[in-house]
Design an enzyme around this catalytic site. Structure first.
Site, mmCIF file in Angstrom:
data_model
loop_
_atom_site.group_PDB
_atom_site.id
_atom_site.type_symbol
_atom_site.label_atom_id
_atom_site.label_comp_id
_atom_site.label_asym_id
_atom_site.label_seq_id
_atom_site.Cartn_x
_atom_site.Cartn_y
_atom_site.Cartn_z
ATOM 1 N N GLU B 226 0.851 -1.190 0.000
ATOM 2 C CA GLU B 226 0.000 0.000 0.000
ATOM 3 C C GLU B 226 0.885 1.238 0.000
ATOM 4 O O GLU B 226 0.787 2.080 -0.879
ATOM 5 C CB GLU B 226 -0.932 0.003 1.209
ATOM 6 C CG GLU B 226 -1.838 1.235 1.225
ATOM 7 C CD GLU B 226 -2.874 1.221 2.337
ATOM 8 O OE1 GLU B 226 -3.026 0.193 3.009
ATOM 9 O OE2 GLU B 226 -3.538 2.264 2.528
ATOM 10 N N ARG B 304 -7.170 3.111 13.772
ATOM 11 C CA ARG B 304 -8.066 1.959 13.608
ATOM 12 C C ARG B 304 -7.975 1.024 14.818
ATOM 13 O O ARG B 304 -8.945 0.345 15.158
ATOM 14 C CB ARG B 304 -7.812 1.209 12.303
ATOM 15 C CG ARG B 304 -9.002 0.346 11.907
ATOM 16 C CD ARG B 304 -8.843 -0.335 10.574
ATOM 17 N NE ARG B 304 -9.475 0.345 9.448
ATOM 18 C CZ ARG B 304 -10.771 0.242 9.117
ATOM 19 N NH1 ARG B 304 -11.596 -0.483 9.848
ATOM 20 N NH2 ARG B 304 -11.252 0.860 8.067
ATOM 21 N N GLU B 707 -10.465 -7.909 4.866
ATOM 22 C CA GLU B 707 -9.764 -7.931 6.139
ATOM 23 C C GLU B 707 -10.464 -8.664 7.291
ATOM 24 O O GLU B 707 -9.817 -9.382 8.048
ATOM 25 C CB GLU B 707 -9.486 -6.484 6.586
ATOM 26 C CG GLU B 707 -8.502 -5.768 5.704
ATOM 27 C CD GLU B 707 -8.542 -4.262 5.938
ATOM 28 O OE1 GLU B 707 -9.529 -3.633 5.505
ATOM 29 O OE2 GLU B 707 -7.613 -3.742 6.555
#
Lengths: 470, 751
Positions: B226, B304, B707
C-alpha cells in the site's frame, strides 16, 4: 568452464553450452523466458519454482520427481526431461488446472504453477491417489492467499475425477493423458531422452556438489565462479542390503532412503517421521552424504545415522577409509575429513532381535522447516532391560551430537520412568544450546528433555506410565 | 464465477513485474542499505562498486533530481539516506548494472562510514523518551472513572501482539521506462498507483502528468504494497530518469524481508470492569504501537486500533489511548486489518482474564456483551443492519458448540498429554477508509464497435478477485456476457487520483464506480434500442444475456447490432463515472462521527489439539458464520474468508518477527519465518454466509470481505490457551504469537 548440456525441456530438445552451475530457475526465466516458473524465495522454502525432473530408469521408462528449480544446477539435468508449467499446457485446461480454477485454488496466482507441478508429480507417481498423500505431496509449496482450502478441494476433485475415469487400461502415462492430466507428448518422452548420449565423466574439480539443496541456498552466486564436480547422478548406485548391513551410496537421496523396502522393514515408522525432513522436492534431491558433510547441528539424517551407529566410508580417488559416525565431526561446520575426500557410502549395521529407533523433531512449523531440536534414540532390549542405547541430539550444540554419557548410562539398565528421568539429568550435562532464530537456549534444553521422554513413551508405552512422565 | 485471472494463473501465463520481458538495454537495480540501526552517515564510497564489471552507475541521495522525500502522510522518510540512518535496511544507494548478478556483486562493494548513535527498539522505552510519531490519540465514551466504581470486579493486565511479515509471494518490484519528453512510465507491483505516481513525480521533480503508472496485478499485497511499494518504484524511476535507460528493480526475498516494514507489534495495558453476571461496564486500554523509524501509515493504523478496541462488544464506558512510538526498526506499515486486529486482541485477552476471575466461561461474557442494533461505538457511530448476535448464536447452534465443549472436556479428562481446546471469536470491523477523503473511486468503460468491453477502475487485482467482481457488476448492469468484458490494467492515465486498494474497500468503491459508469451506458443503449425497435417507453428495454427485451418481449436485436447501431447513431460508447461513499464523516478533534459506511460481523469457532509433551499443536477446525451481505461472488468471498483466517492464525501462532539486539532482523528468510503451510492451516474450514442480509450500503447489496476474517485467528490463539489450561492452570501471559516455544515454556518451565 562452461559445459555442454543436452536435455529435453517440455517437448523441446535443448542443447546448450552454459555455466553448469546456473540454476534451472534462472535458465528457464532468463534464457528461455519461460516465466511460469516463479522465484519466490530462492531457498527451496516456497515451491513457486517447482518443476518436474524426469530421469530414464534402467527399465527404459521415466521416473519423474518434483524438484525446486532454484536449487537445481543445470548440470544436473543432462540427459533428463525437465517439465515446467508451460510443458503441461494444452489448448484446453488440463484436469488439475481446471480444478484449481473451479475450486478456488488460485488467488494471486504466483504460487499456482508450483502447486500444479507438485500435484502433477503426485498423480504421475500414484495410480491410486488419496487426499492424505496428495496433501503430503504439496508439503513443499507455500500459498499466502487461499489458506489451502481451495487447493485441497481442487485436489479432492482431481482424485474423484481420476477414480471415475472411463479408461482404466493401458500404461499409467497413457491413462494420465486420456484423463487430461498430462499432454500427449508425455507418451513419447522416454524416446526423446533415450536418444541423448550418455554423459562422459569430466575431470574431478575441487568442489563437490551432490543434491545442492543447501549449497545453492547459501552460495548460489559464488558457485557460478567455482569449478564444481557434480556427483549426484554420476555413478548412481542403489542401496545394497545384506544380511548384516545396509550400504547406502553417499549420493542416495533422502527419498530413496525413505522408500527402500528393507530400511522400512528394519526401521518401521521412520519413513513417516522423515516426512518432516525438508519437503517432497527437497527430499527428492537432498543426499545422505550432503546432509552429513553439511555438518549442520540440526541435520536430520546425521541425527538418525548417529543413533544408528552408522559407519562412514570416505573415499579419495582409489583410497578409502572408514570412520564411526560420531568421530566425524570436529567442531561447528568442521569435519575430520580432507577436502578431497567424499563420503562414498554410509553403512548401517543390522542388529538382530529387539532393536528399535525413535526419531523426534520439533520446529517452529512442523513441516517444511528446520528443527529447533531433533533427537534419535536407537535402543536394543532384552526383556525389560537395555542391551545398548545410542542417543543423539541436534540443535543443542555446535555439531550433531552423540550423547555418549547418557547412552552409556542407559546401557544395561532396566527400563523405568526413574531411569528415564536420570538419563534426562545426564542429558543436560552433555549439551550446550545457544539462543538463535530457532529458539532460546532454555527452550532447546527443555525441548530435548521432553523429546527424550517422548522416545521412551513411544518405544515403551507399557513400561513408562504417563503419570510418571508429567 | 471463476476468478477473472485464474485461467492464466493456472497456465503460468499471468504476467508479474519480473515476468515482463525487459526492453533492450534494461539496467538491473540492487539496493544498498544500512547495516547500522541508528547513526550518522559520514561517507559513502562507491568507487569500488563503480569499477565492478557491468556497472553503469551507483546513485546516492545527491543524485535525486527532485525532493529526496517519500513520506506520504508525514514527510519524514528519505528515499535514499542522506545524513542519518534510522534502521537496518534503510536504502542508502542504488547500484545499476547490466545484469542482476553484476548489480548484486557491485552492491557488496559499496562502502559506508556510519558513526553509530543509540538506537531504541522497544515502544515503551520510546514513549518514555518522548520518541513519538505524532501526539497520542484518545477515544472516550461515557465515564470510565465513575463506572469502575460500579463494577464487581476489575482486572488489569498486559497483552503483547507480535509483528507479521506480509510474505506476498511476489516480492516488491518495479520496471521503469523513460518516455518521451522526459517522462517516465512505471510498471509497479503497488496497491497505490497514485502514491507511486505522486511520490515519483516529487522525487524526480516532475509534474504528476509526466509519470504514468501501470499495474496489471500483484502476487499478493496484504497491505505490504500500500505504502511500501512506492520506494522501489521511485528508485527504479530515478534510475531510469538519470540513465535514460529502462531500470528493473526486483527485491530478492531476503532484502524484501529485511528492508520493508511489517504489521505493527503492540504492547498494551488494559483495565476492564464487570458486574458479577459478566456485564462489561468499563474498559480502559493504552496501546503502544511500535511504528518503526518513520510514520508511513502508522497514524491511520493507530486510529483503527482505537476504532476496534472494543471489538464486538457494547461497553458503555470506554477510554482508550494509543501512542505511535518511533523506534529504529524498519517502518511498520499496513497489513490486513490495519491496526484493528491489535486492538481486538487486547479486549479478548481482558475477557479471558475476567472470565477466569468470575469463574465464568468466556463465551458467556462474549455473548452477554455483544453489540446489537442501535448500540453506540466509542466513536459515536450507531450500529445498523447489524447481524452480529445472529451469527454468534447461529454458529454456536449450527456447529454444536456446547456439545463440542462437553466432548472436549471428556477427552481432556482421559488424555494426559494431549489436550483439546475450543474458543469462539466474534468480529466486528468497520468498512471505509477512516481517512474519509480516500473513500472515492472512478471507473472508465469503453464499449468497442465489435461489442467487446474494456473496464478500467482504480482497483488493483492482487488475488482478492476485485476484477472479477467489477466484471460481474458491469455484466449484470449492462446485460452482456462476462466474456465480452476485459478488466484492464490499473493505469493512472486512464483512471486518475486513485485511492489505494485497501481497507477492504476495493470492490465497494470501484464496484460502485463501475456500476455508475455501466448504468450510464445502459441508459444510452436503452434509448438506442427503443429508437431502433420503435418502442416509446425506453425504460421498458432490458438486456439479459445479450438478448434485448422490450418489456417481457424478446426482440431480434442482437448485442452486436445494438452496439453498432449506437455507434453509427453517434451515441457515446464510453463512460466515466465517479463514486464517493455517502454519509460518512469523522471529526478528528472530538473523535466522534460516522466513519464507516457499515460494519462486517461474524463468528468463528476454533478447535485445536495441543501435544503438551512436545509443545506443539494442530488446528483441527475453524467453523465460521459470516455476514457478507449479498455476495458479489460466493467462491471468491469464501476464498477470502479462508485465506484471511489462515493468515490470522499464522499471525497468532507460528509467525514470529525477531530482531536481535542490534536491530537486525534474524527471521529474514522463509527458513526462519514460518507462515502456515498446508499442514499448519486448519484441517477443516467451514464458511457459512448469513442469508437474507442485503447490505444497502454496498454495490448490489454486497459487503466487503478482505480484512475482517483475519481476526478470527485470534480465536485460534485462545483455543490453544484453553487446551493448555486443561494441562496446567491458566495463568498464561497474553503474548502472541503462541509459538511452539511459548507453549512448551508455559507448560513446563518451572520459573
Amino acid at each position: 568452464m562452461d559445459a555442454h548440456i543436452t536435455f529435453y525441456l517440455n517437448s523441446d530438445l535443448i542443447d546448450v553450452t552454459i555455466n553448469p552451475s546456473i540454476t534451472v530457475l534462472d535458465f528457464l526465466r532468463g534464457e528461455k523466458h519461460l516465466t511460469g516458473t516463479k522465484e519466490g524465495c530462492r531457498e527451496g522454502d516456497c515451491g513457486a519454482c517447482t518443476v518436474l525432473l524426469g530421469s530414464l530408469t534402467p527399465a527404459g521408462s521415466i521416473n519423474y520427481k518434483s524438484v525446486n528449480s532454484c536449487l537445481l544446477p543445470i548440470a544436473e539435468v543432462y540427459g533428463k526431461h525437465v517439465v515446467s508449467i508451460e510443458g503441461l499446457n494444452d489448448r484446453e485446461l488440463n484436469l488439475i488446472q481446471h480444478s484449481m480454477l473451479t475450486e478456488g485454488g488460485t488467488q494471486c496466482g504466483f504460487c499456482t504453477p508450483g502447486f500444479i507441478m507438485s500435484m502433477t508429480n503426485y498423480f504421475i507417481n500414484n495410480p491410486e491417489p488419496t487426499l492424505e498423500k496428495g496433501i503430503a505431496a504439496l508439503d513443499g509449496n507455500i500459498c499466502r492467499c487461499t489458506g489451502y482450502a481451495g487447493i485441497k478441494r481442487a485436489l479432492e476433485n482431481v482424485i474423484s475425477r481420476w477414480n471415475s475415469r472411463p479408461i482404466k487400461t493401458g500404461s499409467h502415462v497413457s491413462q494420465l493423458i486420456a484423463s487430461r492430466l498430462l499432454p500427449g507428448y508425455f507418451a513419447h518422452a522416454e524416446q526423446f531422452i533415450s536418444t541423448i548420449p550418455t554423459l562422459q565423466p569430466s575431470a574431478p574439480a575441487p568442489r563437490f556438489i551432490a543434491g545442492g539443496t543447501d549449497l545453492f541456498v547459501q552460495q548460489w552466486e559464488a558457485l557460478l565462479t567455482t569449478d564444481v564436480s557434480f556427483i549426484n547422478h554420476q555413478n548412481k548406485e542403489s542401496i545394497r542390503e545384506t544380511d548384516i548391513e545396509f550400504i547406502l551410496p553417499g549420493n542416495t537421496t533422502v527419498e530413496e532412503f525413505i522408500s527402500h523396502p528393507g530400511i522400512n522393514s528394519y526401521l518401521p515408522g521412520l519413513a513417516d517421521q522423515l516426512q518432516l525432513f525438508g519437503s517432497t522436492p527437497i527430499r527428492n534431491r537432498a543426499t545422505i552424504a550432503g546432509n552429513i558433510v553439511n555438518a549442520s547441528p540440526i541435520a536430520d539424517m546425521a541425527n538418525i545415522l548417529m543413533a544408528l551407529g552408522a559407519t562412514i566410508e570416505l573415499q579419495n580417488g582409489t583410497s578409502r577409509r572408514t570412520l564411526p559416525f560420531e568421530k566425524l565431526y570436529a567442531g561447528y561446520k568442521s569435519l575430520h575429513k580432507d577436502p578431497e575426500e567424499i563420503i562414498s557410502s554410509v553403512i548401517i549395521a543390522k542388529h538382530q532381535g529387539n532393536a528399535r529407533l525413535s526419531y523426534e523433531k520439533i520446529s517452529r512449523r512442523m513441516h517444511l522447516d528446520i528443527a529447533s531440536v531433533n533427537s534419535s534414540l536407537f535402543i536394543r532390549t532384552e526383556g525389560n532391560s537395555i542391551v545398548s542405547a545410542r542417543l543423539s541430539a541436534g540443535g543443542v550444540g555446535p555439531i550433531p551430537m552423540f550423547l555418549e554419557k547418557t547412552s552409556e548410562f542407559l546401557n544395561g539398565k532396566e527400563i523405568s520412568a526413574s531411569v528415564m528421568h536420570s538419563a534426562i539429568e545426564l542429558v543436560k550435562t552433555e549439551i550446550a544450546p545457544i539462543t538463535d532464530a530457532r529458539g532460546s537456549k532454555e527452550y532447546k534444553q527443555l525441548l530435548l528433555c521432553q523429546l527424550v521422554k517422548a522416545h521412551f513413551i513411544k518405544l515403551f508405552p507399557e513400561l513408562i506410565p504417563v503419570e510418571e512422565v508429567v | 464465477m471463476k476468478g477473472y485471472d485464474s485461467i492464466q494463473h493456472v497456465r503460468g501465463e499471468s504476467v508479474f513485474i519480473d515476468d515482463i520481458k525487459a526492453p533492450q538495454g534494461t539496467l538491473h537495480a540492487y539496493v544498498v542499505y544500512s547495516k547500522i540501526a541508528h547513526g550518522v552517515l559520514e561517507r559513502i564510497d562507491t568507487s569500488e562498486a563503480l569499477a565492478s564489471p557491468g556497472v553503469h552507475s551507483v546513485l546516492t541521495s545527491s543524485d535525486v533530481t527532485g525532493e529526496n522525500q517519500i513520506g506520504s502522510v508525514i514527510a519524514d522518510e528519505e528515499l535514499l539516506a542522506a545524513h542519518h540512518v534510522h534502521f537496518i535496511g534503510q536504502p542508502v544507494a542504488l547500484v545499476l548494472a547490466d545484469s542482476k548478478i553484476n548489480a548484486l556483486r557491485a552492491a557488496k562493494k559499496v562502502r559506508m562510514d556510519i558513526t553509530p548513535l543509540q538506537p531504541i527498539f522497544d515502544p515503551r522505552e520510546a514513549y518514555e523518551k518522548g520518541s513519538l510519531i505524532m501526539p497520542e490519540k484518545i477515544f472516550t465514551l461515557g465515564d470510565t472513572e465513575s463506572a469502575f466504581k460500579e463494577c464487581d470486579i476489575i482486572i488489569e493486565g498486559k497483552a503483547e501482539s507480535g509483528g507479521q511479515e506480509h510474505l506476498y509471494l511476489e516480492t516488491q518490484s518495479a520496471l521503469a521506462i523513460p518516455s518521451e519528453g522526459n517522462g517516465i512510465k512505471i510498471f509497479s507491483s503497488t496497491q497505490s498507483p497514485t502514491a507511486v505516481q505522486k511520490i515519483t513525480a516529487r522525487v524526480l521533480g516532475l509534474p504528476m502528468n509526466m509519470v504514468e503508472v501501470d499495474v496489471t496485478r500483484l502476487g499478493g499485497g496484504f497491505g505490504g504494497k500500500e505504502d511500501q511499494a512506492t520506494a522501489w518504484a521511485a528508485l527504479a524511476g530515478l534510475g531510469a530518469f538519470v540513465t535514460k535507460r529502462p531500470v528493473k528493480l526486483v527485491l530478492p526475498r531476503q532484502e524484501d524481508m529485511r528492508i520493508t516494514g511489517k504489521r505493527h507489534p503492540y504492547s498494551s495495558d488494559y483495565k476492564i470492569g464487570l458486574k458479577k453476571d459478566g456485564t462489561i461496564l468499563a474498559y480502559e486500554a493504552v496501546f503502544y504501537q511500535n511504528a518503526g523509524a518513520s510514520a508511513d501509515l502508522s497514524p491511520a493504523i493507530l486510529e483503527r486500533t482505537l476504532f476496534h478496541c472494543t471489538n464486538s462488544y457494547y461497553i458503555p464506558h470506554v477510554k482508550a489511548k494509543a501512542v505511535s512510538c518511533k523506534t529504529n526498526l524498519p517502518p511498520n506499515t499496513a497489513f490486513r486489518g490495519f491496526g484493528g486486529p491489535q486492538g481486538m486482541f487486547v479486549i479478548e485477552a481482558a475477557i479471558r482474564k475476567a472470565a477466569k476471575k468470575l469463574n465464568m466461561d468466556p463465551v458467556d461474557i462474549q455473548h452477554k456483551n455483544l453489540l446489537v442494533e442501535g448500540n453506540e461505538f466509542p466513536y459515536g457511530q450507531i450500529t445498523e443492519y447489524f447481524y452480529l448476535k445472529r451469527s454468534f448464536e447461529h454458529a454456536l447452534e449450527k456447529f454444536s458448540f456446547r456439545e463440542s465443549q462437553k466432548r472436549i472436556a471428556e477427552f481432556n479428562a482421559s488424555s494426559k498429554l494431549v489436550k483439546k481446546g475450543i474458543a469462539v471469536m466474534p468480529i466486528c470491523f468497520g468498512i471505509s477508509f477512516t481517512t474519509t477523503f480516500l473513500n472515492q473511486a472512478s471507473a472508465l468503460i469503453h464499449i468497442y464497435t465489435d461489442g467487446s468491453i474494456s473496464v478500467s477502475t482504480a482497483a488493483i487485482e492482487m488475488g482478492q478477485g476485485v476484477n472479477s467482481k467489477v466484471r460481474n457488476v458491469v455484466a449484470h448492469t449492462i446485460g452482456c456476457n462476462h466474456n465480452r468484458i476485459k478488466v484492464d490494467t490499473t493505469n493512472t492515465s486512464r483512471v486518475a487520483n486513485t485511492s489505494p486498494t485497501a481497507a477492504s474497500k476495493g470492490a465497494d468503491l470501484n464496484g460502485f464506480a463501475a456500476l455508475h459508469a455501466a448504468e450510464a451506458l445502459f441508459d444510452r443503449l436503452q434509448k438506442v434500442a427503443a429508437a431502433e425497435l420503435g418502442v416509446t417507453e425506453e425504460k421498458s428495454i432490458s438486456i439479459k444475456n445479450e438478448i434485448v427485451y422490450s418489456g417481457e418481449q424478446q426482440t431480434q436485436l442482437t448485442w452486436e447490432q445494438l452496439i453498432w447501431k449506437a455507434y453509427t447513431s453517434r451515441v457515446s460508447l464510453s463512460s466515466q463515472a465517479y463514486h464517493a461513499t455517502p454519509d460518512i464523516h469523522f471529526n478528528k478533534e472530538t473523535s466522534k462521527g460516522r466513519p464507516f459506511a457499515y460494519h462486517v460481523t461474524g463468528t468463528a469457532i476454533s478447535e485445536v489439539t495441543v501435544d503438551c509433551l512436545r509443545g506443539i499443536y494442530e488446528v483441527d477446525s475453524v467453523k465460521i458464520v459470516h455476514d457478507i451481505g449479498k455476495s458479489l461472488d460466493p467462491m471468491i468471498d469464501r476464498g477470502q474468508v479462508e485465506g484471511a483466517l489462515a493468515q490470522g492464525i499464522g499471525w497468532m501462532t507460528s509467525e514470529e518477527v525477531i530482531y536481535n539486539q542490534e536491530g537486525r532482523l534474524i527471521t529474514d528468510a522463509l527458513s526462519t519465518y514460518k507462515v502456515p503451510d498446508i499442514y499448519a492451516a486448519p484441517k477443516e474450514i467451514i464458511v457459512e454466509f448469513l442469508e437474507d442480509v442485503p447490505n444497502p450500503y454496498g454495490p448490489l447489496k454486497a459487503k466487503a470481505v478482505g480484512e475482517p476474517p483475519l481476526m478470527y485467528g485470534i480465536g485460534t490463539f485462545h483455543a490453544i490457551l484453553n487446551a493448555m489450561s486443561a494441562y496446567k492452570d491458566d495463568d498464561f501471559e497474553i503474548v502472541s504469537p503462541i509459538t511452539h516455544e511459548r507453549v512448551l515454556m508455559y507448560l513446563h518451565d518451572s520459573k
